[in-house]
Design an enzyme around this catalytic site. Structure first.
Site, PDB file in Angstrom:
ATOM      1  N   HIS A 324       0.810  -1.217   0.000  1.00  0.00           N
ATOM      2  CA  HIS A 324       0.000   0.000   0.000  1.00  0.00           C
ATOM      3  C   HIS A 324       0.842   1.266   0.000  1.00  0.00           C
ATOM      4  CE1 HIS A 324      -3.307  -2.724   1.104  1.00  0.00           C
ATOM      5  NE2 HIS A 324      -4.107  -1.773   0.676  1.00  0.00           N
ATOM      6  N   GLY A 325       2.024   1.203   0.533  1.00  0.00           N
ATOM      7  CA  GLY A 325       2.842   2.403   0.574  1.00  0.00           C
ATOM      8  C   GLY A 325       4.191   2.152   1.207  1.00  0.00           C
TER       9      GLY A 325
END
Length: 476
Positions: A324-325
């Site tokens: 996600h990041g």
């Protein structure tokens, strides 16, 4: 280009659909590819080159793998697949995680990237996580024999760049769409149903997610939030993220239907889950399935004993968080969910039912979203401190004046929609039922059409009076 923008709704989409339906059937994949590249290049034309190169790389290595399988050279097929997957992961590693690794390494040494001679940052290309995962799944499916036919380059490139889901999913697999690229159903009923689904998603984004976003920002931007603000902000973000992302998925699925495609569902009322295990069967379904099929099962799944299963769950969720990041907050979020998945499997809570199970699950999810939303681990700690009352229970006057009636009404409406969503889904405006022959029947009535039309008008009016708000998952 954002779905919830005037330029997409009134310029790009109608012109694209006009050209798409005027084109002969054999040209429509080419029109879709051209439209998707234009859609992506609208953001930055230079990163379109990375998308094209990734597509060519994946298609070429897939052909090499399939050729090796046809001659019975399994060793070479495995090598070609490994090279292809490594290349895709390298693209993701450089463009998404280089800054993260440099910053983390500098932190371990007690210095900064600039002091180490690194004076530049790599810009994250929009949608890279999604099209790289789709590329990897194609290569692995080819090696496994699940994608047994060579697609034309145009069809494959159109699949990778498919603009309805290119930026924020759902994550698709070519083997699920191969038949649809060869033959797609185009009908007025399907187009109308897709348009309705699109506008429901637009309403989720504009009327709900964007409306509660200021409350979330107010809390997370406050260095010392008191308990009421911290809890309200966390709840607002929990709703914002859901309606933003599920709204995008609705819009993507609706756009696909308008072009004759049927994408997989990406959400199934996740906030009605009675366990974290159930939550991950309902939230971001395409990612959950991808992680299961291409990571969890290959590293052993639950086939090597209980202890190894718990480790595998943690590994998959931590990597899912990192997907996600590139920040430690996402690692913490992934570990939080991985830990609960393992705990539920160990204790049997994965099969829990009842109101208490629902409340426990929602609390776990909400606490996880705090880390997911926080900019740094320190900010997450500040929010948690506020939630347990370490910053007091009063609401400062300036914050009280910042909370408008519109924000409060939006929060109340969002909670109501989330609570009623399981029932609303049963009374879906556009109802699809698979028949035994595999076809889908669309049941439309005048009342749902009028309701969706009214919702669409409200969303467009709201859109006209606010600035463009990108979808939250664009950053992933």
């Amino acid at each position: 280009m954002v779905f919830s923008s005037e330029i997409f709704l009134f310029l790009f989409l109608p012109n694209f659909l006009l050209i798409y339906y005027l084109a002969p059937m054999r040209w429509r994949s080419g029109v879709l590819l051209a439209g998707s590249y234009l859609f992506y290049a609208w953001w930055r034309i230079d990163f379109l080159g990375l998308l094209v190169l990734t597509t060519v790389w994946t298609w070429a290595l897939g052909r090499a793998t399939r050729a090796s399988l046809r001659t019975g050279n399994l060793r070479r097929a495995k090598t070609m697949t490994a090279i292809g997957v490594t290349g895709c992961l390298s693209v993701l590693g450089v463009f998404k995680y280089f800054n993260f690794f440099v910053d983390s390494f500098a932190g371990l040494l007690g210095t900064t990237p600039e002091a180490m001679g690194v004076h530049w940052q790599i810009l994250l290309p929009i949608g890279i996580s999604f099209y790289v995962f789709q590329s990897i799944s194609y290569l692995v499916d080819t090696y496994r024999g699940d994608a047994d036919e060579d697609p034309s380059f145009i069809d494959f490139a159109a699949f990778i760049a498919l603009f309805p889901q290119l930026i924020a999913g759902p994550i698709l697999r070519y083997k699920d769409l191969a038949d649809q690229f060869r033959h797609r159903e185009h009908s007025l009923d399907l187009f109308t149903a897709g348009m309705q689904r699109f506008f429901i998603g637009l309403a989720k984004k504009v009327l709900l997610a964007d409306a509660v976003a200021p409350l979330a920002d107010l809390a997370f931007q406050n260095p010392d939030p008191t308990a009421p603000i911290a809890w309200v902000g966390a709840l607002a973000y929990m709703l914002q993220l859901y309606f933003d992302f599920s709204g995008y998925s609705d819009m993507a699925i609706g756009l696909g239907m308008m072009m004759g495609f049927r994408f997989i569902e990406n959400f199934d009322t996740p906030y009605a889950s009675r366990s974290i295990t159930e939550f991950w069967k309902r939230w971001h379904i395409s990612l959950s399935v991808w992680l299961r099929d291409y990571l969890y099962i290959p590293i052993g799944g639950n086939r090597k004993g209980a202890a190894r299963t718990y480790v595998n769950l943690m590994v998959v969720m931590v990597l899912g968080g990192l997907w996600h990041g590139s920040a430690w907050t996402y690692v913490l979020w992934g570990a939080w969910h991985g830990g609960w998945l393992a705990a539920e499997r160990w204790t049997g809570l994965a099969r829990a039912t009842g109101t208490w199970a629902l409340g426990r699950t929602l609390l776990i999810v909400l606490l996880g979203w705090v880390a997911f939303r926080a900019a740094t681990l320190g900010d997450a700690v500040d929010m948690y401190a506020g939630m347990i009352g370490l910053n007091g229970f009063d609401i400062a006057q300036d914050i009280r004046f910042s909370i408008t009636r519109e924000m409060s009404a939006a929060l109340g409406l969002s909670i109501l929609v989330a609570v009623l969503e399981p029932k609303l889904k049963k009374l879906s405006f556009t109802h699809f039922q698979p028949q035994s022959g595999g076809t889908m029947t669309v049941v439309n009535t005048l009342v749902p059409t009028l309701v969706v039309t009214a919702i669409a008008m409200l969303a467009i009016l709201r859109l006209a009076e606010q600035s463009v708000s990108p979808f939250l998952y664009f950053q992933f």
